[in-house]
Design a protein around this motif. Structure first.
Motif, PDB file in Angstrom:
ATOM      1  N   ASN A  39      -5.537  11.908  44.664  1.00 45.76           N
ATOM      2  CA  ASN A  39      -4.481  12.203  43.696  1.00 45.76           C
ATOM      3  C   ASN A  39      -3.129  11.759  44.238  1.00 45.76           C
ATOM      4  O   ASN A  39      -2.399  12.543  44.840  1.00 45.76           O
ATOM      5  CB  ASN A  39      -4.454  13.710  43.381  1.00 45.76           C
ATOM      6  N   PRO A  40      -2.782  10.476  44.043  1.00 46.24           N
ATOM      7  CA  PRO A  40      -1.520   9.944  44.592  1.00 46.24           C
ATOM      8  C   PRO A  40      -0.274  10.672  44.079  1.00 46.24           C
ATOM      9  O   PRO A  40       0.786  10.581  44.684  1.00 46.24           O
ATOM     10  CB  PRO A  40      -1.523   8.486  44.127  1.00 46.24           C
ATOM     11  N   ALA A  41      -0.399  11.409  42.961  1.00 42.98           N
ATOM     12  CA  ALA A  41       0.766  12.071  42.372  1.00 42.98           C
ATOM     13  C   ALA A  41       1.353  13.148  43.277  1.00 42.98           C
ATOM     14  O   ALA A  41       2.505  13.543  43.100  1.00 42.98           O
ATOM     15  CB  ALA A  41       0.405  12.693  41.019  1.00 42.98           C
ATOM     16  N   VAL A  42       0.591  13.633  44.255  1.00 39.40           N
ATOM     17  CA  VAL A  42       1.141  14.661  45.150  1.00 39.40           C
ATOM     18  C   VAL A  42       2.287  14.096  45.983  1.00 39.40           C
ATOM     19  O   VAL A  42       3.109  14.850  46.496  1.00 39.40           O
ATOM     20  CB  VAL A  42       0.056  15.262  46.071  1.00 39.40           C
ATOM     21  N   ALA A  43       2.350  12.771  46.126  1.00 39.54           N
ATOM     22  CA  ALA A  43       3.396  12.141  46.941  1.00 39.54           C
ATOM     23  C   ALA A  43       4.516  11.557  46.074  1.00 39.54           C
ATOM     24  O   ALA A  43       5.263  10.696  46.519  1.00 39.54           O
ATOM     25  CB  ALA A  43       2.789  11.039  47.809  1.00 39.54           C
ATOM     26  N   ARG A  44       4.644  12.031  44.846  1.00 39.25           N
ATOM     27  CA  ARG A  44       5.689  11.538  43.948  1.00 39.25           C
ATOM     28  C   ARG A  44       7.087  11.844  44.473  1.00 39.25           C
ATOM     29  O   ARG A  44       7.290  12.757  45.278  1.00 39.25           O
ATOM     30  CB  ARG A  44       5.564  12.211  42.573  1.00 39.25           C
ATOM     31  N   THR A  45       8.056  11.090  43.941  1.00 40.78           N
ATOM     32  CA  THR A  45       9.458  11.403  44.226  1.00 40.78           C
ATOM     33  C   THR A  45       9.884  12.583  43.354  1.00 40.78           C
ATOM     34  O   THR A  45       9.194  12.982  42.404  1.00 40.78           O
ATOM     35  CB  THR A  45      10.373  10.214  43.912  1.00 40.78           C
ATOM     36  N   VAL A 178      -1.271   1.573  55.737  1.00 38.40           N
ATOM     37  CA  VAL A 178      -1.757   2.870  55.242  1.00 38.40           C
ATOM     38  C   VAL A 178      -1.685   2.910  53.722  1.00 38.40           C
ATOM     39  O   VAL A 178      -2.628   3.356  53.055  1.00 38.40           O
ATOM     40  CB  VAL A 178      -0.942   4.031  55.863  1.00 38.40           C
ATOM     41  N   CYS A 179      -0.586   2.424  53.164  1.00 38.17           N
ATOM     42  CA  CYS A 179      -0.442   2.417  51.704  1.00 38.17           C
ATOM     43  C   CYS A 179      -1.495   1.536  51.054  1.00 38.17           C
ATOM     44  O   CYS A 179      -2.038   1.869  49.991  1.00 38.17           O
ATOM     45  CB  CYS A 179       0.953   1.942  51.304  1.00 38.17           C
ATOM     46  N   ARG A 180      -1.818   0.397  51.721  1.00 36.35           N
ATOM     47  CA  ARG A 180      -2.839  -0.490  51.173  1.00 36.35           C
ATOM     48  C   ARG A 180      -4.183   0.233  51.097  1.00 36.35           C
ATOM     49  O   ARG A 180      -4.918   0.124  50.105  1.00 36.35           O
ATOM     50  CB  ARG A 180      -2.950  -1.744  52.021  1.00 36.35           C
ATOM     51  N   GLU A 181      -4.499   0.991  52.131  1.00 38.93           N
ATOM     52  CA  GLU A 181      -5.753   1.739  52.149  1.00 38.93           C
ATOM     53  C   GLU A 181      -5.757   2.841  51.084  1.00 38.93           C
ATOM     54  O   GLU A 181      -6.760   3.053  50.388  1.00 38.93           O
ATOM     55  CB  GLU A 181      -5.968   2.370  53.528  1.00 38.93           C
ATOM     56  N   LEU A 182      -4.639   3.557  50.964  1.00 32.96           N
ATOM     57  CA  LEU A 182      -4.574   4.663  50.008  1.00 32.96           C
ATOM     58  C   LEU A 182      -4.591   4.173  48.565  1.00 32.96           C
ATOM     59  O   LEU A 182      -5.092   4.870  47.668  1.00 32.96           O
ATOM     60  CB  LEU A 182      -3.310   5.501  50.245  1.00 32.96           C
ATOM     61  N   ASN A 183      -4.051   2.974  48.324  1.00 34.53           N
ATOM     62  CA  ASN A 183      -3.978   2.454  46.956  1.00 34.53           C
ATOM     63  C   ASN A 183      -5.187   1.626  46.560  1.00 34.53           C
ATOM     64  O   ASN A 183      -5.288   1.197  45.400  1.00 34.53           O
ATOM     65  CB  ASN A 183      -2.714   1.604  46.783  1.00 34.53           C
ATOM     66  N   ALA A 184      -6.094   1.397  47.502  1.00 32.65           N
ATOM     67  CA  ALA A 184      -7.291   0.610  47.195  1.00 32.65           C
ATOM     68  C   ALA A 184      -8.124   1.338  46.135  1.00 32.65           C
ATOM     69  O   ALA A 184      -8.285   2.561  46.186  1.00 32.65           O
ATOM     70  CB  ALA A 184      -8.115   0.394  48.461  1.00 32.65           C
ATOM     71  N   ASP A 185      -8.636   0.571  45.183  1.00 28.32           N
ATOM     72  CA  ASP A 185      -9.486   1.119  44.096  1.00 28.32           C
ATOM     73  C   ASP A 185      -8.739   2.144  43.250  1.00 28.32           C
ATOM     74  O   ASP A 185      -9.346   3.014  42.611  1.00 28.32           O
ATOM     75  CB  ASP A 185     -10.760   1.766  44.665  1.00 28.32           C
ATOM     76  N   ARG A 186      -7.435   2.060  43.243  1.00 25.24           N
ATOM     77  CA  ARG A 186      -6.634   3.018  42.463  1.00 25.24           C
ATOM     78  C   ARG A 186      -6.616   2.584  40.993  1.00 25.24           C
ATOM     79  O   ARG A 186      -6.355   1.428  40.679  1.00 25.24           O
ATOM     80  CB  ARG A 186      -5.200   3.053  42.994  1.00 25.24           C
ATOM     81  N   PRO A 187      -6.883   3.528  40.058  1.00 23.23           N
ATOM     82  CA  PRO A 187      -6.773   3.191  38.624  1.00 23.23           C
ATOM     83  C   PRO A 187      -5.357   2.740  38.289  1.00 23.23           C
ATOM     84  O   PRO A 187      -4.375   3.231  38.863  1.00 23.23           O
ATOM     85  CB  PRO A 187      -7.109   4.517  37.919  1.00 23.23           C
ATOM     86  N   SER A 188      -5.245   1.821  37.341  1.00 21.94           N
ATOM     87  CA  SER A 188      -3.944   1.216  37.032  1.00 21.94           C
ATOM     88  C   SER A 188      -2.974   2.202  36.388  1.00 21.94           C
ATOM     89  O   SER A 188      -1.762   1.986  36.404  1.00 21.94           O
ATOM     90  CB  SER A 188      -4.134   0.017  36.095  1.00 21.94           C
ATOM     91  N   ASP A 189      -3.492   3.285  35.795  1.00 25.69           N
ATOM     92  CA  ASP A 189      -2.612   4.224  35.089  1.00 25.69           C
ATOM     93  C   ASP A 189      -2.171   5.389  35.960  1.00 25.69           C
ATOM     94  O   ASP A 189      -1.668   6.395  35.464  1.00 25.69           O
ATOM     95  CB  ASP A 189      -3.311   4.763  33.834  1.00 25.69           C
ATOM     96  N   THR A 190      -2.376   5.303  37.278  1.00 27.10           N
ATOM     97  CA  THR A 190      -1.941   6.365  38.182  1.00 27.10           C
ATOM     98  C   THR A 190      -0.828   5.849  39.081  1.00 27.10           C
ATOM     99  O   THR A 190      -0.566   4.653  39.165  1.00 27.10           O
ATOM    100  CB  THR A 190      -3.108   6.869  39.057  1.00 27.10           C
ATOM    101  N   TYR A 191      -0.183   6.793  39.756  1.00 36.88           N
ATOM    102  CA  TYR A 191       0.890   6.417  40.673  1.00 36.88           C
ATOM    103  C   TYR A 191       0.321   5.648  41.860  1.00 36.88           C
ATOM    104  O   TYR A 191      -0.789   5.927  42.327  1.00 36.88           O
ATOM    105  CB  TYR A 191       1.603   7.669  41.199  1.00 36.88           C
ATOM    106  N   SER A 192       1.103   4.695  42.374  1.00 40.57           N
ATOM    107  CA  SER A 192       0.753   4.053  43.635  1.00 40.57           C
ATOM    108  C   SER A 192       1.529   4.748  44.747  1.00 40.57           C
ATOM    109  O   SER A 192       2.651   5.210  44.540  1.00 40.57           O
ATOM    110  CB  SER A 192       1.104   2.561  43.610  1.00 40.57           C
ATOM    111  N   VAL A 193       0.913   4.848  45.904  1.00 36.53           N
ATOM    112  CA  VAL A 193       1.533   5.547  47.018  1.00 36.53           C
ATOM    113  C   VAL A 193       2.556   4.645  47.685  1.00 36.53           C
ATOM    114  O   VAL A 193       2.260   3.509  48.052  1.00 36.53           O
ATOM    115  CB  VAL A 193       0.468   5.990  48.045  1.00 36.53           C
ATOM    116  N   GLU A 194       3.779   5.151  47.798  1.00 33.40           N
ATOM    117  CA  GLU A 194       4.841   4.456  48.524  1.00 33.40           C
ATOM    118  C   GLU A 194       5.428   5.443  49.529  1.00 33.40           C
ATOM    119  O   GLU A 194       5.578   6.622  49.229  1.00 33.40           O
ATOM    120  CB  GLU A 194       5.939   3.979  47.564  1.00 33.40           C
ATOM    121  N   ILE A 195       5.731   4.950  50.709  1.00 33.46           N
ATOM    122  CA  ILE A 195       6.305   5.817  51.743  1.00 33.46           C
ATOM    123  C   ILE A 195       7.717   5.330  52.038  1.00 33.46           C
ATOM    124  O   ILE A 195       7.910   4.212  52.512  1.00 33.46           O
ATOM    125  CB  ILE A 195       5.469   5.800  53.033  1.00 33.46           C
TER     126      ILE A 195
END
Length: 680
Positions: A39-45, A178-195
């Motif tokens: 759930n990438p949304a936990v790391a939202r701004t 790390v972001c590349r690993e976390l965003n791999a196979d991520r659905p297009s309609d979800t947040y992408s992880v950025e640090i």
């Protein structure tokens, strides 16, 4: 078992300890990476979280408008509408659009949001709703967010004082991978992880210290990190800050960015040791959430530097430390005089450049203003005192008239303009005309009487009129008028006199309203209205089809009763030249209903119903002898008829016995004076 112990036992049985453990989760850094992956949304701004929080509540269209929507969030559904924002749909749409833009990182995330408007226009309420919403949203699964702490040798945990995002512990050199690993196979309609950004100075100190212990292996350092879920809370000073200007002598910038803990300097040896610093300024506290600046433009210039850095660079400068990253929504509010000072102060140019101003005017639509007072003075709250119909409406009407600018359109009164804004139709005015009226009045809603003043006077009227069981419009209007003498925000006698004249305007409008209401109550004889309608329709049918009407008594065929038809049509201003068109419209309407298998009823045609009621009132008013109410002696037959009318006012219009008597006597006095306007 004692009663108290029984109560506690019952409450204990109702608690869900499993839910508590789920909400107060703690785990390792690697487990947190699993959460982020799922759930990438936990790391939202903070802006992304704010926008999602509002949208999650849903939207609905604004009645009568194609382009406006309402956000359910601002109806305050979780608190029974206690802080609901009425009207202001355009303002709230502008605010949410800024949040959306900031969530997409289009640049508005680097601005101070400035809610600008007159006193009592809901600026503080909007900020309060946002803060309460974040508190609530952070406790849901959708709004979950996490922070971290450091395990000490004795088993205790030193929690990050600014509740920073755990992913910020990952060094810059490894973040892309790390972001590349976390965003791999991520659905297009979800947040992408950025640090982005770095942890606070204290956590940076611990990280560097332990990095040395592990010979530079940062993954080993993270093994001593404990991640936990956090809940935003203004009371607990987690993620939500509020700053209010005070006396300049008793306030300095450390209230925003934290201060040195002098008692710990002896322990740690230097002021620049982060362990000897209290990261408890309002910006430190507000990290991951939002900060509200009350009357932001009253801030001393020294504070504005911190504000500018926090907005543009997302950094603050604690004393003795390097610039520190923060992630928070910055919302300030101010009134018109303070904003004018900002515009004229050349030293404030940097602040103006970094500010997005959102006007929060007073409500300018009558129905929405009435809702404000209905919320505060509904019958459930005002115990022991009945509020007569139209009491709150006339108070709202007066408040609105003080806020509207005189129309430039020739022949249009201020009262008519108010009705147009409220969705009423007037001959010669279209929806486009109303839009143009609003465009011409650029400062409309930014001046005038505050809802607070009206609420104060309604409250006073409720308290002062102790001998009456009902609060009527005249009691409130008297309070509104008498209070003008001491109103501190009215600049001059000319404005004060204008407001008094508007009270007279409202009294005239109220007179027309109750006169019409009494007329309808007198003419509310269903059988008589049905007979009159049937007679009218028979004559109209015969007239349009060039036929004759059979006399019900003699059985003879007669010409349509032109006198009857015109006596009804004139009540709704149908000129003689338009009578044929109107009669054909009525017959076409009846025919269309018949095709659909429906039967005609006079109640389905508002104009015809009004005409019939006014005609019947005219026929019956002399038999009821309403004017006798103002005399001391009323015969039994008249009293019975008056009691019937009073019961209709109570049953159909919301009066009680006292207010129904009052309004009948008031209308009767108008008839006795011969002050009735020609309804034609």
């Amino acid at each position: 078992m004692s009663t108290g112990q029984a109560i506690l036992s019952k409450m204990s049985a109702q608690q869900n300890t499993e839910q508590y453990r789920h909400e107060n989760w703690q785990g390792s850094f690697s487990e947190y990476l699993d959460i982020v992956k799922a759930n990438p949304a936990v790391a939202r701004t903070s802006y992304q979280r704010m926008y999602d929080m509002i949208i999650a509540e849903g939207t609905y269209p604004v009645e009568g408008s194609k382009n406006l929507v309402r956000y359910t969030f601002f109806d305050d559904p979780h608190n029974n509408g206690e802080d609901a924002i009425f009207g202001l749909s355009e303002t709230l749409m502008a605010l949410v659009n800024v949040f959306r833009s900031a969530a997409l990182k289009y640049g508005t995330e680097r601005r101070v949001l400035l809610l600008h408007g007159p006193v009592g226009s809901s600026k503080s309420t909007i900020a309060r709703l946002l803060k309460q919403g974040l508190v609530r949203y952070s406790r849901t699964d959708e709004g979950a967010l996490y922070s971290f702490g450091w395990k000490e040798e004795d088993g205790s945990i030193t929690w990050d004082p600014m509740n920073c995002e755990p992913l910020q512990l990952i060094p810059m050199s490894a973040r892309e991978d790390v972001c590349r690993e976390l965003n791999a196979d991520r659905p297009s309609d979800t947040y992408s992880v950025e640090i982005t950004g770095d942890v606070c100075p204290l956590s940076r100190y611990y990280f560097q210290q332990r990095l040395q212990e592990h010979d530079g292996d940062w993954t080993k350092v993270l093994e001593s990190v404990v991640v936990r879920r956090i809940f935003l809370s203004e009371q607990d000073r987690i993620g939500i800050g509020t700053f209010q200007p005070k006396d300049e002598k008793n306030q300095d910038s450390t209230e925003l960015t934290g201060d040195i803990n002098y008692r710990k300097i002896a322990e740690f040896g230097t002021e620049s040791d982060p362990r000897a610093f209290n990261f408890d300024g309002e910006f430190n506290v507000a990290n991951r959430g939002m900060i509200e600046f009350v009357e932001v433009l009253k801030l001393d210039v020294a504070f504005l530097y911190d504000l500018l850095g926090a907005s543009q660079e997302h950094k603050i400068k604690p004393k003795k430390f390097a610039q520190t990253d923060i992630d928070t929504v910055i919302i300030g509010h101010t009134n018109e005089p303070e904003y004018r000072k900002l515009q004229s102060n050349e030293f404030m140019e940097a602040l103006r450049d970094r500010t997005i101003k959102i006007d929060v005017p007073y409500v300018t639509r009558l129905n929405e203003e009435v809702k404000i007072y209905n919320k505060s003075y509904n019958q459930a709250r005002v115990r022991g005192k009945h509020i007569a119909p139209h009491t709150l409406e006339v108070a709202a009407m007066w408040a609105l008239l003080t806020r509207l600018e005189q129309p430039k359109h020739h022949g249009l009164t201020l009262l008519q303009k108010m009705k147009l804004y409220n969705g009423k139709t007037l001959p010669g005015f279209t929806a486009e005309n109303v839009k143009q009226l609003r465009k011409e009045a650029k400062h409309e809603g930014l001046e005038g009487i505050s809802p607070r003043y009206v609420q104060d006077k309604i409250s006073n009227a409720l308290v002062v009129n102790t001998t009456s069981t009902s609060l009527n419009p005249f009691m409130v209007m008297n309070e509104l008028e008498s209070g003008l003498r001491h109103h501190s925000l009215i600049g001059n006698d000319e404005i004060r006199e204008h407001y008094r004249q508007l009270i007279s305007t409202v009294k005239e409008e109220y007179t027309d309203i109750v006169k019409n209401e009494v007329q309808r109550a007198i003419a509310a004889d269903e059988d008589a209205l049905t007979r009159l309608c049937g007679n009218y329709i028979d004559n109209v049918k015969a007239y349009t089809q060039h036929e004759k009407v059979k006399n019900r008594f003699t059985g003879e065929d007669e010409e349509p009763d032109e006198r009857l038809m015109r006596s009804i049509e004139e009540k709704i201003d149908i000129p003689d030249s338009r009578k044929d068109d109107f009669r054909r419209e009525i017959m076409n309407y009846i025919g269309a209903l018949a095709i659909d298998g429906k039967q005609f009823n006079y109640k389905t045609n508002e104009r015809l119903q009004k005409a019939l009621e006014m005609k019947l009132f005219e026929d019956q008013k002399d038999t009821i002898k309403l004017t006798s109410l103002v005399s001391q002696v009323v015969d039994k037959d008249t009293q019975e008829k008056i009691d019937i009318v009073k019961s209709r006012l109570i049953r159909n219009y919301g009066y009680n016995d006292e207010s129904a008597t009052d309004v009948l006597q008031y209308v009767a006095s108008i008839f006795a004076r011969g002050d009735v306007k020609d309804e034609n």
